[in-house]
Scaffold this motif. Structure first.
Motif, PDB file in Angstrom:
ATOM      1  N   GLY A 198       0.552  -1.031   0.059  1.00 33.53           N
ATOM      2  CA  GLY A 198       0.046   0.004   0.031  1.00 33.53           C
ATOM      3  C   GLY A 198       0.900   1.098   0.006  1.00 33.53           C
ATOM      4  O   GLY A 198       0.622   2.213  -0.642  1.00 33.53           O
ATOM      5  N   VAL A 224      -7.116  -5.108  -4.920  1.00 29.28           N
ATOM      6  CA  VAL A 224      -6.422  -5.309  -3.940  1.00 29.28           C
ATOM      7  C   VAL A 224      -7.061  -4.345  -2.455  1.00 29.28           C
ATOM      8  O   VAL A 224      -7.341  -3.416  -2.783  1.00 29.28           O
ATOM      9  N   VAL A 225      -7.083  -5.373  -1.290  1.00 28.66           N
ATOM     10  CA  VAL A 225      -7.437  -4.621   0.014  1.00 28.66           C
ATOM     11  C   VAL A 225      -6.334  -4.305   1.034  1.00 28.66           C
ATOM     12  O   VAL A 225      -6.026  -5.648   1.157  1.00 28.66           O
ATOM     13  N   ILE A 226      -5.963  -3.332   1.419  1.00 25.22           N
ATOM     14  CA  ILE A 226      -4.915  -3.375   2.345  1.00 25.22           C
ATOM     15  C   ILE A 226      -5.707  -3.197   3.609  1.00 25.22           C
ATOM     16  O   ILE A 226      -6.169  -2.162   3.969  1.00 25.22           O
ATOM     17  N   GLN A 227      -5.360  -4.246   4.351  1.00 24.31           N
ATOM     18  CA  GLN A 227      -6.357  -4.413   5.616  1.00 24.31           C
ATOM     19  C   GLN A 227      -5.396  -4.076   6.784  1.00 24.31           C
ATOM     20  O   GLN A 227      -4.233  -4.563   6.889  1.00 24.31           O
ATOM     21  N   GLY A 228      -5.876  -3.887   7.845  1.00 30.27           N
ATOM     22  CA  GLY A 228      -5.198  -3.640   9.154  1.00 30.27           C
ATOM     23  C   GLY A 228      -4.358  -2.334   9.199  1.00 30.27           C
ATOM     24  O   GLY A 228      -4.004  -1.818   8.126  1.00 30.27           O
ATOM     25  N   GLY A 229      -3.824  -1.963  10.470  1.00 30.34           N
ATOM     26  CA  GLY A 229      -3.331  -0.774  10.699  1.00 30.34           C
ATOM     27  C   GLY A 229      -1.748  -1.050  10.762  1.00 30.34           C
ATOM     28  O   GLY A 229      -0.920  -0.335  10.744  1.00 30.34           O
ATOM     29  N   LYS A 271     -16.528   2.404   4.663  1.00 28.28           N
ATOM     30  CA  LYS A 271     -15.680   1.244   4.216  1.00 28.28           C
ATOM     31  C   LYS A 271     -15.920   0.036   4.877  1.00 28.28           C
ATOM     32  O   LYS A 271     -15.920   0.228   6.069  1.00 28.28           O
ATOM     33  N   PHE A 324     -14.721  -4.183   5.760  1.00 30.70           N
ATOM     34  CA  PHE A 324     -13.666  -5.217   5.555  1.00 30.70           C
ATOM     35  C   PHE A 324     -14.361  -6.469   5.835  1.00 30.70           C
ATOM     36  O   PHE A 324     -15.274  -6.592   6.690  1.00 30.70           O
ATOM     37  N   SER A 346      -6.133   4.553  10.521  1.00 30.44           N
ATOM     38  CA  SER A 346      -5.299   4.264   9.218  1.00 30.44           C
ATOM     39  C   SER A 346      -6.347   4.183   8.019  1.00 30.44           C
ATOM     40  O   SER A 346      -5.752   4.566   7.006  1.00 30.44           O
ATOM     41  N   THR A 347      -7.455   3.557   8.268  1.00 23.47           N
ATOM     42  CA  THR A 347      -8.241   3.404   7.123  1.00 23.47           C
ATOM     43  C   THR A 347      -8.579   4.692   6.239  1.00 23.47           C
ATOM     44  O   THR A 347      -8.643   4.706   5.293  1.00 23.47           O
ATOM     45  N   LYS A 392      -5.643   5.862   4.539  1.00 25.98           N
ATOM     46  CA  LYS A 392      -5.601   4.963   3.316  1.00 25.98           C
ATOM     47  C   LYS A 392      -6.565   5.696   2.315  1.00 25.98           C
ATOM     48  O   LYS A 392      -6.136   5.718   1.310  1.00 25.98           O
ATOM     49  N   ILE A 416      -5.366   5.011  -1.569  1.00 28.62           N
ATOM     50  CA  ILE A 416      -4.765   3.489  -1.810  1.00 28.62           C
ATOM     51  C   ILE A 416      -6.224   2.707  -1.254  1.00 28.62           C
ATOM     52  O   ILE A 416      -5.935   1.748  -1.532  1.00 28.62           O
ATOM     53  N   LEU A 417      -7.111   3.298  -0.861  1.00 29.22           N
ATOM     54  CA  LEU A 417      -8.431   2.395  -0.666  1.00 29.22           C
ATOM     55  C   LEU A 417      -9.458   3.082  -1.042  1.00 29.22           C
ATOM     56  O   LEU A 417      -9.586   4.399  -1.219  1.00 29.22           O
ATOM     57  N   ARG A 458       7.266   2.559   9.974  1.00 31.35           N
ATOM     58  CA  ARG A 458       7.765   1.952   8.824  1.00 31.35           C
ATOM     59  C   ARG A 458       8.986   2.897   8.183  1.00 31.35           C
ATOM     60  O   ARG A 458       8.869   4.124   8.594  1.00 31.35           O
ATOM     61  N   ASP A 500       2.167   9.581  10.593  1.00 32.72           N
ATOM     62  CA  ASP A 500       1.490   8.556  11.609  1.00 32.72           C
ATOM     63  C   ASP A 500       2.723   8.084  12.740  1.00 32.72           C
ATOM     64  O   ASP A 500       3.603   7.700  12.413  1.00 32.72           O
TER      65      ASP A 500
END
Lengths: 276, 348
Positions: A101, A271-276, B32, B34, B83-84, B87, B92-93, B125, B200
């Motif tokens: 991502g 594509v699904v980017i899941q989780g923190g 959104k 999941f 974070s969602t 994103k 990116i989402l 990161r 972040d």
């Protein structure tokens, strides 16, 4: 995004990856020991076969023992285009962890970026693993020694074809990587495919020593371009008139790139980017 | 409600129908979900064949607006949807429902153009290449963001100067300390002069000096270049030091959007008086008129009171009638307590 920018990004990635990979000199030098050892074993086995086989078989074989010895050394030296070089671990890691991502947070073409990255990673093994193996192959006693190229033209063609081989193997890896996007498993199947490709590349047995009826198929299947085609030019079983074989390599490269790009595009959409 | 024209796949527009200027960041009703799998109640083995799919709503109608140059803290407990949201804003989402227009673009429709204008810093990161000097990564960023060489050189000099990172550029990243690496990360994120910067947990793991320096830098950067910043963090001191505005998200919904002092007033109206006293009539809970609670332990008197109801000077008078006080201190409730109280009250 313009092609020019794409190229500049690719060149920058290639540069940085090459610089990075070249640092792992000790790891690759250790690796070259493995290559040398493996080469010696293979040559011993081939010598036994060529010495004790029925004389008529040896006469009609597509490669002589000396050619086979050269083939073995070069296959070890050019291990970089061996199919089993596998996939870029860092990229696979990013796919598995979802960090992919964050690659998408950049205004760049992901395919070009990854392609250039993998390609850049291939030069370090060529230098650190390939050259030492070649050196050993040149100083051994005559029956174990690598012969010179069949002709200067053959040597040039081999170099061009080797470059094409690297482009081809990276393109195929990119196709596999693209398929892997969005799948949280798959190292097993990928390794099986790579092993299969390795066998068909001549990395285990030169393709010309396979049965005659398979030769046409073997030459035109994509994996001959990994190793066998370049080495044919060096040992002289292919000459100037066979230069078109490089086109076979390039054709497969183009097909893999087009396929890889298409797959990647559709994968990234879902594509699904899941989780923190 | 604002009328938004989203015809034609994320086209540029900067005004709404009435000609009013659009905010830089506009989110409305973003939803959104999941799919999350869970094992059925019984059986390790059956779990390999059967599983339940559960839909989790990560964002449930999130909406807010931000103007250029704002600095906002975006907080909420783990799993709240922070974070969602980031994103979605970074493209990116793709959300299932709702509108999102950032700088006149729908992020996920024009991702490449959109991400060229934003910068991201992830404290956990790294965006730098691990085994080569940070300078090589900067050089690559230059190509990725298509920054002209002169402009790049000037910006790099400016950033390394302010962040005191000039000496770090030639060292392999793996040999930098966390604080040094973080400074390089910030340089990498700002080289292309992004209009919006997402941070972040930028101060996670940093020592006090580096933390303060980083906050100071971000504040100046915002003042000087008008960079909009969205900060997600669990460190409330970051928020207090940097953000004039706080957004609180819980269970996928925006629960609070406003100034920090307002938040404190609403969820932590009480002040705390601390005093050390010599003579003590009794240990434990004590009664003081007008105070919400009070106790005396180990020579320290702690009184909670609401300044709206009981003026501080009156409280001090009442307390000093009973005790002989050595010193006295009145403080606001700690920001972590406020947030914890708020999470509790909102049941998130």
């Amino acid at each position: 995004m313009t092609a020019g920018k794409n190229f500049r990004v690719g060149a920058a990635v290639f540069r940085i990856k090459t610089a990075e990979a070249l640092q792992y000199n000790v790891a690759w030098l250790a690796n070259s020991l493995v290559g040398t050892f493996w080469g010696l074993i293979e040559i011993t086995v081939y010598t036994v076969f060529f010495t004790y086989a029925n004389a008529s078989y040896v006469q009609s074989a597509a490669l002589t023992l000396a050619q086979t010895v050269s083939y073995v050394w070069l296959a070890q030296a050019f291990f970089v285009s061996n199919a089993m070089m596998g996939m870029d671990g860092e990229i696979v890691g990013k796919i598995n962890s979802g960090d992919i991502g964050f690659e998408l947070c950049r205004p760049m073409d992901l395919y070009t970026y990854w392609y250039a990255k993998i390609f850049g990673g291939r030069f370090a093994p060529l230098v650190w693993r390939g050259l030492p193996v070649l050196l050993v192959g040149m100083v051994l006693p005559a029956s174990y020694r690598i012969s010179g190229p069949a002709s200067i033209g053959g040597l040039l063609l081999m170099i061009i074809s080797m470059l094409a081989a690297m482009l081809l193997s990276v393109a195929f890896n990119m196709l596999l990587l693209s398929v892997r996007i969005g799948i949280a498993w798959g190292d097993g199947p990928v390794n099986m495919i790579l092993l299969f490709a390795g066998v068909l590349s001549g990395g285990y047995l030169p393709l010309q020593l396979w049965p005659d009826f398979m030769q046409k198929f073997l030459l035109f299947q994509p994996f001959a371009g990994y190793m066998d085609i370049p080495l044919r030019f060096y040992v002289g079983s292919a000459n100037m008139r066979d230069a078109w074989q490089i086109l076979v390599q390039m054709g497969w490269t183009a097909i893999f790139i087009l396929l890889g790009r298409a797959v990647m595009k559709s994968r990234l959409k879902s594509v699904v980017i899941q989780g923190g | 409600m604002k009328k938004i024209n989203t015809k034609g796949a994320g086209v540029f527009f900067s005004c709404d129908a009435s000609g009013k200027k659009m905010p830089q960041i506009f989110l409305h009703g973003i939803t959104k979900t999941f799919k999350v799998y869970e094992r059925k109640k019984r059986g390790i083995i059956t779990g390999a064949f059967f599983r339940n799919a559960k839909t989790v709503t990560a964002l449930d109608g999130v909406g807010f607006e931000m103007d250029e140059g704002e600095m906002a803290g975006y907080i909420g407990p783990n799993g709240a949807g922070k974070s969602t949201t980031v994103k979605v804003i970074s493209g990116i989402l793709t959300p299932e429902a709702g509108e999102c227009v950032i700088m006149g673009r729908v992020p996920w429709k024009r991702r490449a153009e959109h991400v060229a204008q934003i910068g991201v810093v992830f404290g956990q990161r790294s965006q730098l290449w691990w085994d080569v000097p940070a300078g090589d990564s900067f050089e690559m960023m230059r190509h990725i963001y298509n920054v002209p060489f002169e402009s790049f050189k000037q910006r790099l000099a400016e950033l390394t100067d302010v962040l005191d990172a000039g000496g770090l550029v030639k060292t392999p990243v793996r040999q930098l300390s966390l604080g040094q690496r973080m400074r390089c990360e910030i340089v990498a994120s700002l080289l292309h002069r992004p209009k919006i910067l997402f941070l972040d947990e930028p101060t996670i793991g940093l020592d006090a000096v580096s933390k303060l320096a980083l906050r100071e830098f971000l504040k100046n950067e915002n003042k000087k270049h008008g960079t909009t910043m969205i900060l997600t963090t669990h460190d409330m001191d970051d928020i207090k030091a940097l953000c004039s505005r706080v957004l609180v998200i819980g269970r996928g919904k925006i629960l609070y959007d406003g100034a920090m002092p307002e938040l404190a007033k609403r969820y932590a109206p009480l002040r705390r008086l601390r005093a050390s006293a010599k003579s003590a009539p009794a240990e434990g809970e004590i009664m003081i008129d007008g105070a919400s609670s009070a106790n005396f332990e180990n020579g320290t008197l702690t009184v909670m009171f609401d300044p709206e109801k009981l003026k501080a000077h009156e409280l001090v008078m009442r307390v000093s009638e009973k005790y002989s006080l050595n010193d006295i201190m009145i403080e606001e409730q700690n920001i972590d307590e406020i947030i914890a109280e708020m999470y509790r009250e909102m049941n998130i």
